[in-house]
Write an enzyme that holds these catalytic residues in place. Structure first.
Site, PDB file in Angstrom:
ATOM      1  N   SER A  42       0.781  -1.250   0.000  1.00 15.34           N
ATOM      2  CA  SER A  42       0.000   0.000   0.000  1.00 15.34           C
ATOM      3  C   SER A  42       0.807   1.290   0.000  1.00 15.34           C
ATOM      4  O   SER A  42       0.223   2.373   0.116  1.00 15.34           O
ATOM      5  CB  SER A  42      -0.938  -0.002   1.208  1.00 15.34           C
ATOM      6  OG  SER A  42      -0.167   0.064   2.376  1.00 15.34           O
ATOM      7  N   TYR A  71       5.109   2.322  -6.663  1.00 15.07           N
ATOM      8  CA  TYR A  71       3.756   2.028  -6.170  1.00 15.07           C
ATOM      9  C   TYR A  71       2.696   2.675  -7.080  1.00 15.07           C
ATOM     10  O   TYR A  71       1.721   2.032  -7.481  1.00 15.07           O
ATOM     11  CB  TYR A  71       3.651   2.535  -4.726  1.00 15.07           C
ATOM     12  CG  TYR A  71       2.248   2.592  -4.183  1.00 15.07           C
ATOM     13  CD1 TYR A  71       1.558   1.424  -3.899  1.00 15.07           C
ATOM     14  CD2 TYR A  71       1.619   3.824  -3.953  1.00 15.07           C
ATOM     15  CE1 TYR A  71       0.263   1.477  -3.407  1.00 15.07           C
ATOM     16  CE2 TYR A  71       0.339   3.883  -3.454  1.00 15.07           C
ATOM     17  CZ  TYR A  71      -0.342   2.705  -3.183  1.00 15.07           C
ATOM     18  OH  TYR A  71      -1.625   2.761  -2.703  1.00 15.07           O
TER      19      TYR A  71
HETATM   20  C1  15L Z   1      -1.987   5.582  -0.620  1.00 19.27           C
HETATM   21  O1  15L Z   1      -2.192   5.201  -1.760  1.00 19.27           O
HETATM   22  C2  15L Z   1      -1.649   4.617   0.451  1.00 19.27           C
HETATM   23  O2  15L Z   1      -2.246   3.359   0.249  1.00 19.27           O
HETATM   24  C3  15L Z   1      -1.955   5.133   1.828  1.00 19.27           C
HETATM   25  O3  15L Z   1      -1.293   4.308   2.761  1.00 19.27           O
HETATM   26  C4  15L Z   1      -1.518   6.584   1.993  1.00 19.27           C
HETATM   27  O4  15L Z   1      -0.127   6.654   1.920  1.00 19.27           O
HETATM   28  C5  15L Z   1      -2.183   7.420   0.919  1.00 19.27           C
HETATM   29  O5  15L Z   1      -1.919   6.907  -0.361  1.00 19.27           O
HETATM   30  C6  15L Z   1      -1.747   8.890   0.967  1.00 19.27           C
HETATM   31  O6  15L Z   1      -1.344   9.423  -0.051  1.00 19.27           O
HETATM   32  O7  15L Z   1      -1.876   9.465   2.028  1.00 19.27           O
END
Ligand code: 15L
Length: 294
Positions: A72, A133
């Site tokens: 994530s 990611y």
């Molecule tokens: C995301 O995509 C992540 O999954 C989450 O853990 C946060 O980091 C979020 O973005 C964010 O940008 O705050």
């Protein structure tokens, strides 16, 4: 009552959705780690998204899938490849094999995180991932597009900001989504009759938003919350960050190689090797050191 599979149900978003969707749907919860204390209407299916056999079992007989599972945050390529590329493919492909038409895919604001904060973007802008990611989330969106066009699946891509009871910093004031707004968006993704392939932003009705979320509004999304209610408190404790991060919508993802993962997946075998080698080297050094002392 519809049966909905939630992958990665043990994570933060899954935990909020379980509470918010309770009683509306029969929830089949899948995660690599066992989930304890199931509520009424919930069933747990152990599943590693990187294993097609697990996903074939998990996706069988459901009405829709909310695919949250994966790595994530920004991190090692091997982990992202396994969970977010291979894992995502397994979910779409086994859904197709099992005749499940509808998939809600948890993509991320990091698919477009290199846009500047002074730009307003909608769901049609060219992708600008801010990390490996983010690239993996773009892959999932592209896969969804292929499965919609080629196999007639109904794919709802939610570029989620940050799901939390409260926004935690300045950047999140622009991308925050409350758990109840997240549940509203997911419900639209499950119920709307005319979804083929859609991209929407998973954000609340934030005054400081840099998204034109008119596609979600067109589908009936009416977010109830606005981060502004927390702004004074959040800004009072904000410390200046890296200037590159301050400019970009994706924040620190634009310059960090790893972002702490709130729920780290178990290490892949291939990744154990360097750790084992390091431990062996350490033992060797300490043996040498001990010999030297004699
Ligand atoms: C995301 O995509 C992540 O999954 C989450 O853990 C946060 O980091 C979020 O973005 C964010 O940008 O705050």
């Amino acid at each position: 009552m519809k049966t909905i599979l939630i992958t990665g149900a043990g994570g933060g978003i899954g935990t909020h959705l379980r509470r918010e969707l309770a009683g509306k749907y029969a929830l089949r919860l899948s995660d690599i780690r066992p989930l304890k204390r199931l509520a009424e209407g919930e069933r747990f299916v152990a599943g590693n998204i990187a294993k097609p056999g697990d996903m074939l079992r998990a996706t069988k007989g459901v009405d829709a899938i909310v695919h949250l599972g994966g790595y994530s945050v920004e991190g090692p390529w091997e982990d992202i490849l396994r969970a977010n590329i291979i894992g995502c493919y397994n979910v779409f492909e086994t859904a197709r094999l099992n005749g499940v038409k509808r998939i809600l895919f948890a993509t991320s604001n990091h698919a477009v995180g290199f846009y500047r904060r002074d730009q307003m973007i909608d769901h049609r802008v060219y992708i600008k991932p801010d990390s490996r990611y983010g690239v993996s989330k773009v892959f999932g969106e592209a896969l969804g597009s292929l499965y919609a066009d080629k196999y007639g699946m109904e794919v709802f891509c939610m570029r989620i900001g940050n799901v939390n009871p409260e926004p935690i910093d300045r950047r999140r004031l622009s991308i925050w989504i409350s758990p109840r707004d997240m549940a509203q968006l997911v419900t639209i993704g499950i119920e709307h009759a005319a979804i083929r392939f859609e991209i929407v932003y998973g954000v609340s009705n934030n005054r400081r938003s840099w998204y034109d979320n008119s596609n979600a509004a067109r589908l009936g999304y009416r977010p109830l919350d606005d981060s502004e209610a927390f702004a004074a408190e959040v800004l009072a404790r904000e410390k200046p960050g890296d200037p590159r991060a301050e400019v970009a919508q994706g924040g620190a993802f634009v310059h960090l190689e790893t972002v702490p993962n709130p729920a780290p997946p178990p290490r892949h075998k291939a990744n154990k090797a360097p750790a084992k080698r390091a431990a062996k080297a350490k033992r060797k050094i300490s043996r040498k050191g001990a010999r030297g002392k004699r």
